[in-house]
Design a protein around this motif. Structure first.
Motif, PDB file in Angstrom:
ATOM      1  N   PHE A  93       2.764  17.113  -6.014  1.00 17.37           N
ATOM      2  CA  PHE A  93       3.310  15.837  -6.451  1.00 17.37           C
ATOM      3  C   PHE A  93       4.594  15.513  -5.707  1.00 17.37           C
ATOM      4  N   LEU A  94       5.498  16.482  -5.601  1.00 24.95           N
ATOM      5  CA  LEU A  94       6.801  16.221  -4.978  1.00 24.95           C
ATOM      6  C   LEU A  94       6.710  15.958  -3.479  1.00 24.95           C
ATOM      7  N   PHE A  95       5.796  16.627  -2.796  1.00 27.75           N
ATOM      8  CA  PHE A  95       5.745  16.503  -1.344  1.00 27.75           C
ATOM      9  C   PHE A  95       4.682  15.554  -0.822  1.00 27.75           C
ATOM     10  N   VAL A  96       3.718  15.154  -1.642  1.00 26.95           N
ATOM     11  CA  VAL A  96       2.644  14.290  -1.150  1.00 26.95           C
ATOM     12  C   VAL A  96       2.572  12.980  -1.931  1.00 26.95           C
ATOM     13  N   ILE A  97       2.381  13.057  -3.217  1.00 24.91           N
ATOM     14  CA  ILE A  97       2.118  11.857  -4.008  1.00 24.91           C
ATOM     15  C   ILE A  97       3.358  10.985  -4.156  1.00 24.91           C
ATOM     16  N   ARG A  98       4.486  11.565  -4.497  1.00 23.31           N
ATOM     17  CA  ARG A  98       5.700  10.788  -4.734  1.00 23.31           C
ATOM     18  C   ARG A  98       6.164  10.024  -3.491  1.00 23.31           C
ATOM     19  N   PRO A  99       6.231  10.630  -2.301  1.00 23.06           N
ATOM     20  CA  PRO A  99       6.624   9.852  -1.115  1.00 23.06           C
ATOM     21  C   PRO A  99       5.636   8.730  -0.794  1.00 23.06           C
ATOM     22  N   GLN A 100       4.343   8.973  -1.009  1.00 21.65           N
ATOM     23  CA  GLN A 100       3.348   7.931  -0.752  1.00 21.65           C
ATOM     24  C   GLN A 100       3.532   6.761  -1.721  1.00 21.65           C
ATOM     25  N   MET A 101       3.811   7.047  -2.977  1.00 25.42           N
ATOM     26  CA  MET A 101       4.047   5.982  -3.954  1.00 25.42           C
ATOM     27  C   MET A 101       5.294   5.177  -3.576  1.00 25.42           C
ATOM     28  N   LYS A 102       6.317   5.853  -3.084  1.00 22.53           N
ATOM     29  CA  LYS A 102       7.550   5.180  -2.677  1.00 22.53           C
ATOM     30  C   LYS A 102       7.294   4.256  -1.490  1.00 22.53           C
ATOM     31  N   ARG A 103       6.531   4.733  -0.487  1.00 26.43           N
ATOM     32  CA  ARG A 103       6.193   3.893   0.669  1.00 26.43           C
ATOM     33  C   ARG A 103       5.376   2.679   0.252  1.00 26.43           C
ATOM     34  N   ALA A 104       4.425   2.863  -0.648  1.00 27.05           N
ATOM     35  CA  ALA A 104       3.592   1.753  -1.112  1.00 27.05           C
ATOM     36  C   ALA A 104       4.441   0.715  -1.840  1.00 27.05           C
ATOM     37  N   LYS A 105       5.386   1.166  -2.637  1.00 25.17           N
ATOM     38  CA  LYS A 105       6.264   0.247  -3.362  1.00 25.17           C
ATOM     39  C   LYS A 105       7.133  -0.544  -2.388  1.00 25.17           C
ATOM     40  N   GLU A 106       7.668   0.110  -1.362  1.00 28.64           N
ATOM     41  CA  GLU A 106       8.475  -0.571  -0.357  1.00 28.64           C
ATOM     42  C   GLU A 106       7.639  -1.595   0.408  1.00 28.64           C
ATOM     43  N   HIS A 107       6.378  -1.253   0.728  1.00 29.87           N
ATOM     44  CA  HIS A 107       5.516  -2.177   1.460  1.00 29.87           C
ATOM     45  C   HIS A 107       5.182  -3.393   0.605  1.00 29.87           C
ATOM     46  N   ARG A 108       4.925  -3.190  -0.695  1.00 26.59           N
ATOM     47  CA  ARG A 108       4.667  -4.326  -1.585  1.00 26.59           C
ATOM     48  C   ARG A 108       5.871  -5.257  -1.632  1.00 26.59           C
ATOM     49  N   ALA A 109       7.075  -4.692  -1.687  1.00 31.67           N
ATOM     50  CA  ALA A 109       8.291  -5.504  -1.709  1.00 31.67           C
ATOM     51  C   ALA A 109       8.448  -6.264  -0.393  1.00 31.67           C
ATOM     52  N   LEU A 110       8.151  -5.614   0.726  1.00 32.53           N
ATOM     53  CA  LEU A 110       8.245  -6.255   2.038  1.00 32.53           C
ATOM     54  C   LEU A 110       7.267  -7.420   2.128  1.00 32.53           C
ATOM     55  N   VAL A 111       6.030  -7.209   1.699  1.00 31.26           N
ATOM     56  CA  VAL A 111       5.000  -8.254   1.783  1.00 31.26           C
ATOM     57  C   VAL A 111       5.339  -9.425   0.869  1.00 31.26           C
ATOM     58  N   SER A 112       5.849  -9.153  -0.314  1.00 36.58           N
ATOM     59  CA  SER A 112       6.159 -10.246  -1.239  1.00 36.58           C
ATOM     60  C   SER A 112       7.374 -11.056  -0.786  1.00 36.58           C
ATOM     61  N   ALA A 113       8.218 -10.491   0.074  1.00 41.26           N
ATOM     62  CA  ALA A 113       9.427 -11.185   0.516  1.00 41.26           C
ATOM     63  C   ALA A 113       9.232 -11.956   1.820  1.00 41.26           C
ATOM     64  N   ILE A 114       8.032 -11.956   2.380  1.00 44.07           N
ATOM     65  CA  ILE A 114       7.801 -12.666   3.639  1.00 44.07           C
ATOM     66  C   ILE A 114       7.879 -14.170   3.391  1.00 44.07           C
ATOM     67  N   ALA A 115       8.615 -14.855   4.262  1.00 39.42           N
ATOM     68  CA  ALA A 115       8.775 -16.304   4.145  1.00 39.42           C
ATOM     69  C   ALA A 115       8.501 -16.945   5.505  1.00 39.42           C
ATOM     70  N   LYS A 116       8.330 -18.252   5.487  1.00 39.35           N
ATOM     71  CA  LYS A 116       8.075 -18.996   6.717  1.00 39.35           C
ATOM     72  C   LYS A 116       9.276 -18.838   7.655  1.00 39.35           C
ATOM     73  N   GLY A 117       8.972 -18.564   8.917  1.00 40.71           N
ATOM     74  CA  GLY A 117      10.018 -18.392   9.916  1.00 40.71           C
ATOM     75  C   GLY A 117      10.374 -16.938  10.199  1.00 40.71           C
ATOM     76  N   ASP A 118       9.914 -16.014   9.377  1.00 37.59           N
ATOM     77  CA  ASP A 118      10.169 -14.594   9.620  1.00 37.59           C
ATOM     78  C   ASP A 118       9.389 -14.125  10.844  1.00 37.59           C
ATOM     79  N   GLU A 119       9.963 -13.224  11.580  1.00 41.62           N
ATOM     80  CA  GLU A 119       9.279 -12.615  12.715  1.00 41.62           C
ATOM     81  C   GLU A 119       8.711 -11.286  12.246  1.00 41.62           C
ATOM     82  N   VAL A 120       7.409 -11.096  12.466  1.00 39.63           N
ATOM     83  CA  VAL A 120       6.729  -9.926  11.936  1.00 39.63           C
ATOM     84  C   VAL A 120       5.912  -9.254  13.029  1.00 39.63           C
ATOM     85  N   VAL A 121       5.573  -7.994  12.758  1.00 38.96           N
ATOM     86  CA  VAL A 121       4.618  -7.259  13.588  1.00 38.96           C
ATOM     87  C   VAL A 121       3.534  -6.758  12.651  1.00 38.96           C
TER      88      VAL A 121
END
Length: 109
Positions: A35-63
């Motif tokens: 849990f500490l070395f596999v699941i928890r970091p993956q959950m943290k990355r997924a949460k950060e990606h959801r926040a990034l995707v929800s904050a995208i606005a017109k005019g942002d430069e993305v890859v």
């Protein structure tokens, strides 16, 4: 007659029986480490990606995950319109965005 028959001695006592809780404790340790070395970091990355995707606005430069660099032209529920060249707009899923780049990155690329 002791010289023809060797005397029999009692054997040493065997090792004490292992605790029945040992396998359970080891399984709990393995689950905690997993849990500490596999699941928890993956959950943290997924949460950060959801926040990034929800904050995208017109005019942002993305890859995107495919490596396409562009400016967000339109934002929908599940899709984005990304302008990759003048007058060329492609539609991609929001989840395909890998990163939001700082302003001015497209001019330097």
């Amino acid at each position: 007659m002791d010289f023809l028959i060797s005397p029999a001695f009692a054997q040493a006592a065997g090792a004490p029986a292992a605790s029945p809780w040992s396998p359970l404790i080891m399984m709990l340790v393995f689950v905690a480490v997993f849990f500490l070395f596999v699941i928890r970091p993956q959950m943290k990355r997924a949460k950060e990606h959801r926040a990034l995707v929800s904050a995208i606005a017109k005019g942002d430069e993305v890859v995107t995950n495919a490596g396409i660099l562009g400016r967000v032209d339109e934002v929908g529920e599940t899709f984005l319109g990304i302008e990759i060249a003048t007058g060329v707009v492609i539609k991609v899923q929001k989840n395909a965005v890998a990163a939001v780049l700082p302003k001015g990155t497209l001019k330097s690329a």
